[in-house]
Design an enzyme around this catalytic site. Structure first.
Site, mmCIF file in Angstrom:
data_model
loop_
_atom_site.group_PDB
_atom_site.id
_atom_site.type_symbol
_atom_site.label_atom_id
_atom_site.label_comp_id
_atom_site.label_asym_id
_atom_site.label_seq_id
_atom_site.Cartn_x
_atom_site.Cartn_y
_atom_site.Cartn_z
ATOM 1 N N LEU A 1 28.042 100.687 35.315
ATOM 2 C CA LEU A 1 27.381 99.370 35.427
ATOM 3 C C LEU A 1 28.038 98.630 36.582
ATOM 4 C CD1 LEU A 1 27.601 96.900 32.371
ATOM 5 C CD2 LEU A 1 28.734 96.412 34.510
ATOM 6 N N ASP B 1 26.534 95.104 39.232
ATOM 7 C CA ASP B 1 26.145 93.688 39.225
ATOM 8 C C ASP B 1 25.217 93.299 38.064
ATOM 9 O OD1 ASP B 1 27.124 94.343 41.708
ATOM 10 O OD2 ASP B 1 25.291 93.884 42.796
ATOM 11 N N GLN C 1 22.896 96.564 37.049
ATOM 12 C CA GLN C 1 22.838 97.735 37.923
ATOM 13 C C GLN C 1 23.428 98.905 37.152
ATOM 14 O OE1 GLN C 1 22.172 98.047 41.875
ATOM 15 N NE2 GLN C 1 20.681 97.021 40.590
ATOM 16 N N ARG D 1 19.769 92.412 51.595
ATOM 17 C CA ARG D 1 19.500 92.706 50.177
ATOM 18 C C ARG D 1 19.878 91.582 49.218
ATOM 19 N NH1 ARG D 1 23.364 96.717 51.630
ATOM 20 N NH2 ARG D 1 25.484 96.107 51.084
ATOM 21 N N ASP D 2 19.597 91.845 47.948
ATOM 22 C CA ASP D 2 20.002 91.026 46.794
ATOM 23 C C ASP D 2 19.293 89.668 46.743
ATOM 24 O OD1 ASP D 2 21.720 93.183 46.581
ATOM 25 O OD2 ASP D 2 23.448 92.114 47.405
ATOM 26 N N GLU E 1 26.865 89.741 50.357
ATOM 27 C CA GLU E 1 26.115 90.350 49.261
ATOM 28 C C GLU E 1 25.867 89.306 48.175
ATOM 29 O OE1 GLU E 1 27.058 95.051 49.284
ATOM 30 O OE2 GLU E 1 28.419 93.896 48.048
#
Ligand code: FRU
Length: 499
Positions: free
Chosen positions: A46, A48, A64, A167-168, A224
């Site tokens: 696991l 984020d 995740q 991303r994100d 990030e």
């Protein structure tokens, strides 16, 4: 640990693998480091927290997830739900990388809830035929029955002028527009924040521009997991920059998560901080924090994070084929322009019987007798700014995890250097905060392989993963005037196998 080939890392969940995963799950539930009140991976790894929100009468969190082992393989989303942010239920797989645009993983993203629908924005980490990365921003929806539909067509394609690292998505709404904030790297390899806008949540997304932060020109080499929240009249900007320099006692981890409180100027796409950039958590293992989308408390936000970090290894559980916890939920508020982080309301549900009590340094009752409980809640009342020392998980000739406060220098220090199994020691084994107004209060949560310490009602939080063995089973303390209470902790997490 097993040798993970590229092919093994690229496995996409297949229902045919259920028995294999069930076996993995059974095996890891025997671990002495499984938590009792933290969200933890059902199998594999696991990282984020994703899509954290309050929707349809419940809290939802996705994480995740690589199902097959303790490596950063192809990322899926796993779903858990809760009524109270402390008792979580495993709901199973939510997203798997099964379309072209997310064939290299369903990466981190966030949620936006309406009365009838939950919108999940995430990054499709697409790999083309030559294994070049093409980051697409994607959207899926979840209805009130929990059925998820993925839109295979990206809502945002890569922005020219930035590298493959975009991303994100953090999705939010402000004054009639929807926004997505992205983490990115520019062509000069600087970390940047990108802002997109749309009038319709599912389509029509346009690049508004870079979100500038006054007084800063980029952050490290990559940003990030950005997050932005309006808390009362203040805006909170939070993200995980990679490659920023250590500054005294701050930013000493390989990668750190940071925040600023300030104002948001949507017209000029500028965030105006009211002070310096600060580290969200002053411990060792904390990354990719995300605030929940919720309308319950407009003057507060609720946050969780990965109780770990990128490029860190956790060998004790990696060897057992699992890795990763989510931190306890924190309630964020802003007071006098400063961010406070407290355990989210309702944490007392974790509090069991009192097992130790000392008043002004004298022991009043003690059923612990020096033995370290594997899970517990430790409260230190107003120590009148006295010096104190608590050593968790010590042993004969073993220092354990030491917590100290020195009233003269006002330094509060955690030191994991005395643990037998020392993880990621190359980034230092001590973390220090200077408490200008002294130590007034400490609340610590110990959950078998983790410690989270809240100081002075949310002024600072320090989090650490630790892996004590059977010889590290004592607790020690010292301090003339200390008022110390230790409570057993109630288990709040089941070990249901749901895929
Ligand atoms: C942060 C991160 C994100 C990415 C995800 C992949 O830990 O690297 O930037 O989306 O993890 O799992």
């Amino acid at each position: 640990m097993k040798n993970w080939t590229a092919e093994m890392r690229r496995r996409v969940f297949d229902p045919k693998d259920t028995d294999e995963l069930k076996k993995l799950h059974t095996q890891i539930t025997r671990s002495r480091w499984r938590s009792r009140f933290h969200i933890q991976t059902v199998t594999g790894l696991l990282n984020d927290p994703n899509g954290f929100c309050f929707f349809n009468g419940k809290w939802h969190l996705f994480y995740q997830w690589f199902p097959y082992g303790a490596v950063h393989g192809l990322k899926h989303w796993y779903h858990v739900t809760s009524d109270d942010l402390y008792h979580w239920k495993n709901e199973g797989l939510a997203l798997k990388p099964d379309v072209y645009a997310d064939n290299g993983g369903c990466y981190t993203g966030s949620a936006f809830a309406t009365d009838n629908m939950l919108y999940l924005a995430y990054t499709g980490n697409c790999r083309d035929g030559n294994y070049n990365r093409i980051p697409y921003q994607m959207m899926a929806t979840m209805d009130k029955e929990g059925s998820i539909t993925k839109n295979e067509i990206p809502i945002i394609i890569p922005e020219p002028g930035y590298t493959e690292h975009q991303r994100d998505p953090k999705i939010f709404r402000y004054l009639g527009s929807y926004y997505i904030l992205l983490g990115a790297q520019d062509s000069e390899k600087k970390g940047r924040l990108l802002l997109y806008r749309s009038y319709d949540i599912e389509s029509g997304w346009e690049f508004a521009g870079e979100l500038k932060v006054r007084g800063h020109d980029g952050f490290g080499f990559m940003v990030e997991c950005p997050d932005i929240e309006k808390i009362g009249d203040h805006w909170l900007l939070m993200f995980s920059p990679q490659g920023i320099e250590a500054d005294g006692y701050e930013f000493n981890n390989k990668y750190n998560s940071v925040y600023m409180v300030g104002k948001m100027d949507f017209e000029n796409l500028e965030f105006i901080p009211n002070g310096p950039m600060k580290e969200v958590d002053r411990g060792f293992d904390f990354y990719a924090p995300q605030c929940a989308f919720q309308r319950e408390f407009p003057s507060k936000a609720v946050m969780t994070a990965w109780f770990g970090s990128c490029d860190y290894a956790y060998p004790p559980t990696d060897d057992e084929e699992w890795s990763g916890l989510i931190t306890l939920p924190r309630e964020l508020s802003v007071q006098g322009g400063k961010l406070l982080q407290k355990p989210a309301r309702g944490w007392e549900t974790l509090k069991g019987n009192q097992i130790f009590e000392a008043k002004e340094g004298s022991i009043i009752s003690d059923s612990v007798h020096g033995l370290m409980p594997q899970t517990c809640i430790i409260e230190l009342g107003d120590p009148d700014s006295e010096s104190m020392m608590i050593s968790l998980f010590s042993g004969s000739g073993l220092r354990g995890f030491e917590i100290t406060y020195d009233k003269y220098s006002k330094r509060f220090v955690i030191d994991k250097g005395g643990m037998r199994s020392l993880i990621n020691p190359e980034f230092g084994t001590k973390r220090t905060v200077v408490l200008e107004n002294g130590l007034k209060k400490m609340l610590a949560f110990v959950d078998r392989s983790s410690v989270e310490i809240f100081l002075n009602d949310g002024e600072y939080v320090l989090s650490a993963r630790i892996f004590p063995d059977e010889y590290e089973n004592l607790i020690r303390f010292g301090g003339k005037n200390i008022d110390l209470n230790i409570y057993a902790a109630n288990a709040a997490m089941g070990e249901d196998f749901v895929i």
